[in-house]
Design a protein around this motif. Structure first.
Motif, PDB file in Angstrom:
ATOM      1  N   MET A 132       0.814  -1.172   0.000  1.00 41.98           N
ATOM      2  CA  MET A 132       0.000   0.000   0.000  1.00 41.98           C
ATOM      3  C   MET A 132       0.868   1.250   0.000  1.00 41.98           C
ATOM      4  O   MET A 132       0.590   2.189  -0.728  1.00 41.98           O
ATOM      5  CB  MET A 132      -0.915  -0.031   1.232  1.00 41.98           C
ATOM      6  CG  MET A 132      -1.812   1.147   1.353  1.00 41.98           C
ATOM      7  SD  MET A 132      -3.007   1.336   0.028  1.00 41.98           S
ATOM      8  CE  MET A 132      -3.946  -0.143   0.184  1.00 41.98           C
ATOM      9  N   SER A 133       1.889   1.223   0.778  1.00 37.48           N
ATOM     10  CA  SER A 133       2.776   2.381   0.855  1.00 37.48           C
ATOM     11  C   SER A 133       3.407   2.673  -0.507  1.00 37.48           C
ATOM     12  O   SER A 133       3.465   3.820  -0.942  1.00 37.48           O
ATOM     13  CB  SER A 133       3.848   2.139   1.910  1.00 37.48           C
ATOM     14  OG  SER A 133       4.606   3.280   2.111  1.00 37.48           O
ATOM     15  N   ARG A 134       3.847   1.645  -1.174  1.00 34.06           N
ATOM     16  CA  ARG A 134       4.458   1.826  -2.502  1.00 34.06           C
ATOM     17  C   ARG A 134       3.444   2.289  -3.528  1.00 34.06           C
ATOM     18  O   ARG A 134       3.748   3.112  -4.389  1.00 34.06           O
ATOM     19  CB  ARG A 134       5.102   0.519  -2.961  1.00 34.06           C
ATOM     20  CG  ARG A 134       6.345   0.180  -2.192  1.00 34.06           C
ATOM     21  CD  ARG A 134       6.932  -1.099  -2.676  1.00 34.06           C
ATOM     22  NE  ARG A 134       8.070  -1.478  -1.866  1.00 34.06           N
ATOM     23  CZ  ARG A 134       8.670  -2.630  -1.946  1.00 34.06           C
ATOM     24  NH1 ARG A 134       8.269  -3.543  -2.809  1.00 34.06           N
ATOM     25  NH2 ARG A 134       9.694  -2.898  -1.171  1.00 34.06           N
ATOM     26  N   ILE A 135       2.248   1.751  -3.436  1.00 34.78           N
ATOM     27  CA  ILE A 135       1.188   2.149  -4.368  1.00 34.78           C
ATOM     28  C   ILE A 135       0.873   3.624  -4.187  1.00 34.78           C
ATOM     29  O   ILE A 135       0.752   4.364  -5.158  1.00 34.78           O
ATOM     30  CB  ILE A 135      -0.077   1.289  -4.147  1.00 34.78           C
ATOM     31  CG1 ILE A 135       0.179  -0.145  -4.602  1.00 34.78           C
ATOM     32  CG2 ILE A 135      -1.277   1.879  -4.869  1.00 34.78           C
ATOM     33  CD1 ILE A 135      -0.901  -1.111  -4.207  1.00 34.78           C
ATOM     34  N   LEU A 136       0.744   4.056  -2.938  1.00 39.84           N
ATOM     35  CA  LEU A 136       0.420   5.451  -2.677  1.00 39.84           C
ATOM     36  C   LEU A 136       1.540   6.395  -3.085  1.00 39.84           C
ATOM     37  O   LEU A 136       1.284   7.533  -3.471  1.00 39.84           O
ATOM     38  CB  LEU A 136       0.069   5.641  -1.203  1.00 39.84           C
ATOM     39  CG  LEU A 136      -1.230   4.967  -0.759  1.00 39.84           C
ATOM     40  CD1 LEU A 136      -1.406   5.091   0.739  1.00 39.84           C
ATOM     41  CD2 LEU A 136      -2.416   5.541  -1.499  1.00 39.84           C
ATOM     42  N   SER A 181      -6.083   3.946   4.053  1.00 41.08           N
ATOM     43  CA  SER A 181      -4.835   3.401   3.518  1.00 41.08           C
ATOM     44  C   SER A 181      -3.670   3.607   4.488  1.00 41.08           C
ATOM     45  O   SER A 181      -2.838   2.716   4.659  1.00 41.08           O
ATOM     46  CB  SER A 181      -4.513   4.022   2.163  1.00 41.08           C
ATOM     47  OG  SER A 181      -4.415   5.420   2.264  1.00 41.08           O
ATOM     48  N   ARG A 182      -3.610   4.745   5.127  1.00 40.57           N
ATOM     49  CA  ARG A 182      -2.530   4.995   6.091  1.00 40.57           C
ATOM     50  C   ARG A 182      -2.645   4.055   7.282  1.00 40.57           C
ATOM     51  O   ARG A 182      -1.657   3.546   7.792  1.00 40.57           O
ATOM     52  CB  ARG A 182      -2.589   6.457   6.561  1.00 40.57           C
ATOM     53  CG  ARG A 182      -1.477   6.846   7.501  1.00 40.57           C
ATOM     54  CD  ARG A 182      -0.155   6.902   6.766  1.00 40.57           C
ATOM     55  NE  ARG A 182       0.757   5.939   7.374  1.00 40.57           N
ATOM     56  CZ  ARG A 182       1.915   5.561   6.867  1.00 40.57           C
ATOM     57  NH1 ARG A 182       2.316   6.035   5.714  1.00 40.57           N
ATOM     58  NH2 ARG A 182       2.674   4.712   7.464  1.00 40.57           N
ATOM     59  N   LYS A 183      -3.874   3.781   7.710  1.00 44.22           N
ATOM     60  CA  LYS A 183      -4.084   2.854   8.826  1.00 44.22           C
ATOM     61  C   LYS A 183      -3.667   1.431   8.445  1.00 44.22           C
ATOM     62  O   LYS A 183      -3.173   0.682   9.280  1.00 44.22           O
ATOM     63  CB  LYS A 183      -5.537   2.882   9.278  1.00 44.22           C
ATOM     64  CG  LYS A 183      -5.911   4.155   9.990  1.00 44.22           C
ATOM     65  CD  LYS A 183      -7.343   4.116  10.450  1.00 44.22           C
ATOM     66  CE  LYS A 183      -7.711   5.413  11.145  1.00 44.22           C
ATOM     67  NZ  LYS A 183      -9.094   5.397  11.612  1.00 44.22           N
ATOM     68  N   LEU A 184      -3.874   1.064   7.191  1.00 40.95           N
ATOM     69  CA  LEU A 184      -3.437  -0.252   6.721  1.00 40.95           C
ATOM     70  C   LEU A 184      -1.922  -0.391   6.822  1.00 40.95           C
ATOM     71  O   LEU A 184      -1.407  -1.407   7.285  1.00 40.95           O
ATOM     72  CB  LEU A 184      -3.869  -0.483   5.269  1.00 40.95           C
ATOM     73  CG  LEU A 184      -5.334  -0.723   5.016  1.00 40.95           C
ATOM     74  CD1 LEU A 184      -5.628  -0.645   3.530  1.00 40.95           C
ATOM     75  CD2 LEU A 184      -5.747  -2.064   5.573  1.00 40.95           C
ATOM     76  N   VAL A 185      -1.222   0.633   6.395  1.00 35.65           N
ATOM     77  CA  VAL A 185       0.237   0.620   6.458  1.00 35.65           C
ATOM     78  C   VAL A 185       0.698   0.567   7.911  1.00 35.65           C
ATOM     79  O   VAL A 185       1.594  -0.206   8.265  1.00 35.65           O
ATOM     80  CB  VAL A 185       0.824   1.855   5.738  1.00 35.65           C
ATOM     81  CG1 VAL A 185       2.318   1.949   5.948  1.00 35.65           C
ATOM     82  CG2 VAL A 185       0.485   1.819   4.256  1.00 35.65           C
ATOM     83  N   ASP A 224       0.971   6.786  -6.831  1.00 39.25           N
ATOM     84  CA  ASP A 224      -0.249   7.512  -7.192  1.00 39.25           C
ATOM     85  C   ASP A 224      -1.051   7.799  -5.922  1.00 39.25           C
ATOM     86  O   ASP A 224      -1.806   6.951  -5.456  1.00 39.25           O
ATOM     87  CB  ASP A 224      -1.081   6.688  -8.173  1.00 39.25           C
ATOM     88  CG  ASP A 224      -2.293   7.438  -8.688  1.00 39.25           C
ATOM     89  OD1 ASP A 224      -2.546   8.575  -8.244  1.00 39.25           O
ATOM     90  OD2 ASP A 224      -2.995   6.880  -9.554  1.00 39.25           O
ATOM     91  N   ASP A 225      -0.896   8.994  -5.402  1.00 34.67           N
ATOM     92  CA  ASP A 225      -1.580   9.338  -4.156  1.00 34.67           C
ATOM     93  C   ASP A 225      -3.032   9.755  -4.365  1.00 34.67           C
ATOM     94  O   ASP A 225      -3.715  10.134  -3.424  1.00 34.67           O
ATOM     95  CB  ASP A 225      -0.817  10.411  -3.387  1.00 34.67           C
ATOM     96  CG  ASP A 225      -0.711  11.711  -4.153  1.00 34.67           C
ATOM     97  OD1 ASP A 225      -1.100  11.746  -5.327  1.00 34.67           O
ATOM     98  OD2 ASP A 225      -0.223  12.682  -3.552  1.00 34.67           O
ATOM     99  N   THR A 226      -3.508   9.668  -5.602  1.00 33.80           N
ATOM    100  CA  THR A 226      -4.901  10.008  -5.879  1.00 33.80           C
ATOM    101  C   THR A 226      -5.830   8.803  -5.766  1.00 33.80           C
ATOM    102  O   THR A 226      -7.036   8.959  -5.895  1.00 33.80           O
ATOM    103  CB  THR A 226      -5.048  10.618  -7.286  1.00 33.80           C
ATOM    104  OG1 THR A 226      -4.692   9.640  -8.267  1.00 33.80           O
ATOM    105  CG2 THR A 226      -4.179  11.866  -7.425  1.00 33.80           C
ATOM    106  N   LEU A 227      -5.279   7.630  -5.540  1.00 35.84           N
ATOM    107  CA  LEU A 227      -6.120   6.440  -5.418  1.00 35.84           C
ATOM    108  C   LEU A 227      -7.038   6.579  -4.216  1.00 35.84           C
ATOM    109  O   LEU A 227      -6.641   7.067  -3.166  1.00 35.84           O
ATOM    110  CB  LEU A 227      -5.259   5.193  -5.256  1.00 35.84           C
ATOM    111  CG  LEU A 227      -4.429   4.791  -6.464  1.00 35.84           C
ATOM    112  CD1 LEU A 227      -3.579   3.589  -6.137  1.00 35.84           C
ATOM    113  CD2 LEU A 227      -5.316   4.491  -7.647  1.00 35.84           C
TER     114      LEU A 227
END
Length: 59
Positions: free
Chosen positions: A1-5, A16-20, A8-11
């Motif tokens: 998730m961190s790499r994905i964000l 998402s931050r809580k998942l990381v 592209d931080d518009t996803l």
């Protein structure tokens, strides 16, 4: 998730931050994550994440 964000931080993936953060707490062996917390996440948040990922894949 961190790499994905980072790419592209518009996803639109809620929490998402809580998942990381949770991943980091679990992977580093911190004893602060109870079984009840994990099960709550599985039952409440995993279905939402699944829908959001499916929607992103269908775009």
């Amino acid at each position: 998730m961190s790499r994905i964000l980072r790419k592209d931080d518009t996803l639109s993936i809620s929490s998402s931050r809580k998942l990381v953060d949770l991943r980091n707490r679990v992977i580093h062996g911190y004893d602060t994550v109870s079984d009840e917390t994990i099960w709550g996440i599985v039952f409440r948040h995993l279905p939402v994440l699944k829908i959001e990922v499916q929607n992103l894949l269908n775009e």
